[in-house]
Design a protein around this motif. Structure first.
Motif, PDB file in Angstrom:
ATOM      1  N   THR A 218       1.131  -1.167   0.240  1.00 12.51           N
ATOM      2  CA  THR A 218       0.013   0.192   0.042  1.00 12.51           C
ATOM      3  C   THR A 218       0.799   1.063   0.140  1.00 12.51           C
ATOM      4  O   THR A 218       2.124   1.131   0.225  1.00 12.51           O
ATOM      5  CB  THR A 218      -0.788   0.103   0.979  1.00 12.51           C
ATOM      6  N   SER A 219       0.421   2.437  -0.879  1.00 11.86           N
ATOM      7  CA  SER A 219       0.925   3.755  -0.447  1.00 11.86           C
ATOM      8  C   SER A 219       0.904   4.064   0.739  1.00 11.86           C
ATOM      9  O   SER A 219       0.132   3.698   1.660  1.00 11.86           O
ATOM     10  CB  SER A 219       0.147   4.388  -1.965  1.00 11.86           C
ATOM     11  N   LEU A 220       1.326   5.004   1.313  1.00 16.97           N
ATOM     12  CA  LEU A 220       1.728   6.085   2.288  1.00 16.97           C
ATOM     13  C   LEU A 220      -0.249   6.329   2.848  1.00 16.97           C
ATOM     14  O   LEU A 220      -0.396   5.990   3.833  1.00 16.97           O
ATOM     15  CB  LEU A 220       2.177   7.356   2.665  1.00 16.97           C
ATOM     16  N   ASP A 221      -0.730   6.980   1.701  1.00 12.57           N
ATOM     17  CA  ASP A 221      -2.124   7.366   1.844  1.00 12.57           C
ATOM     18  C   ASP A 221      -2.926   5.810   1.924  1.00 12.57           C
ATOM     19  O   ASP A 221      -3.751   6.572   2.897  1.00 12.57           O
ATOM     20  CB  ASP A 221      -2.241   8.111   0.529  1.00 12.57           C
ATOM     21  N   GLY A 222      -2.739   4.568   0.946  1.00  9.81           N
ATOM     22  CA  GLY A 222      -3.642   4.465   1.031  1.00  9.81           C
ATOM     23  C   GLY A 222      -3.616   3.195   2.615  1.00  9.81           C
ATOM     24  O   GLY A 222      -4.322   2.809   2.635  1.00  9.81           O
ATOM     25  N   TYR A 223      -2.254   2.987   2.435  1.00 11.35           N
ATOM     26  CA  TYR A 223      -2.302   2.547   4.218  1.00 11.35           C
ATOM     27  C   TYR A 223      -3.236   3.379   5.855  1.00 11.35           C
ATOM     28  O   TYR A 223      -3.237   2.552   6.687  1.00 11.35           O
ATOM     29  CB  TYR A 223      -1.003   2.476   4.576  1.00 11.35           C
ATOM     30  N   GLY A 224      -2.764   4.532   5.520  1.00  9.51           N
ATOM     31  CA  GLY A 224      -3.955   5.438   6.063  1.00  9.51           C
ATOM     32  C   GLY A 224      -5.453   5.325   6.455  1.00  9.51           C
ATOM     33  O   GLY A 224      -6.133   5.048   7.103  1.00  9.51           O
ATOM     34  N   GLN A 225      -5.632   5.093   5.236  1.00 16.94           N
ATOM     35  CA  GLN A 225      -7.129   5.099   4.898  1.00 16.94           C
ATOM     36  C   GLN A 225      -7.366   2.835   5.804  1.00 16.94           C
ATOM     37  O   GLN A 225      -8.344   3.160   6.533  1.00 16.94           O
ATOM     38  CB  GLN A 225      -7.667   5.119   3.341  1.00 16.94           C
TER      39      GLN A 225
ATOM     40  N   THR B 165      -3.862   2.414  -3.428  1.00 20.41           N
ATOM     41  CA  THR B 165      -3.336   3.267  -2.851  1.00 20.41           C
ATOM     42  C   THR B 165      -4.601   4.177  -2.461  1.00 20.41           C
ATOM     43  O   THR B 165      -4.744   5.560  -1.701  1.00 20.41           O
ATOM     44  CB  THR B 165      -3.266   4.808  -4.344  1.00 20.41           C
ATOM     45  N   ALA B 166      -5.803   3.597  -2.550  1.00 20.42           N
ATOM     46  CA  ALA B 166      -7.741   4.114  -2.278  1.00 20.42           C
ATOM     47  C   ALA B 166      -8.086   2.586  -1.534  1.00 20.42           C
ATOM     48  O   ALA B 166      -8.057   1.954  -2.082  1.00 20.42           O
ATOM     49  CB  ALA B 166      -7.989   5.022  -2.902  1.00 20.42           C
TER      50      ALA B 166
END
Length: 146
Positions: free
Chosen positions: A69-76, A141-142
């Motif tokens: 996951t990307s940083l944003d994807g992992y945060g979500q 990414t999301a």
């Protein structure tokens, strides 16, 4: 008088062929993986959907998807896990995934959604995968779940 127990005739010495009856050498785990761009988007989306639902239901730790996951994807993803987006009704409720619906808006992106049945409750999980970096690794990414 009994024979000394120094020799064991029933055991053979260990060799590489002893581990594999066909005598083949073990392959590197990624040897069978296609190179960048070689993944079938439908297979990729289906495999990732199963792993994602396991994380969202608590059957798998979210850290196992960190590198995918990307940083944003992992945060979500982490916020969905904390909020309990896909809570099980009981220990016997195992998630059942419907067919994974996917589309590729571009050659380096896949958007997919899947229906998840947990007991008497139904959820939808949607995610986007993109090829990132020089190696062309696919990353989420999301993520959305309802």
């Amino acid at each position: 008088m009994t024979a000394p127990l120094t020799a064991r005739p029933h055991r053979r010495p260990r060799t590489a062929a002893a581990h594999d009856p066909a005598g083949r050498r073990p392959r590197h785990p990624r040897a069978a993986c296609p190179g960048p761009g070689g993944h079938d988007p439908r297979t990729l989306a289906s495999r990732f959907a199963h792993q994602l639902v396991e994380v969202l239901t608590g059957a798998r730790p979210s850290g196992q998807l960190m590198r995918h996951t990307s940083l944003d994807g992992y945060g979500q993803l982490a916020s969905l896990v904390r909020a309990g987006a896909l809570r099980r009704g009981g220990a016997a409720d195992r998630p059942r995934l419907g067919p994974v619906h996917d589309r590729s808006p571009s050659p380096d992106a896949v958007e997919a959604c899947v229906r998840v049945d947990l007991g008497r409750r139904h959820h939808m999980v949607a995610f986007r995968l993109e090829q990132r970096g020089q190696a062309g690794q696919w990353q989420c990414t999301a993520v959305e779940a309802r």
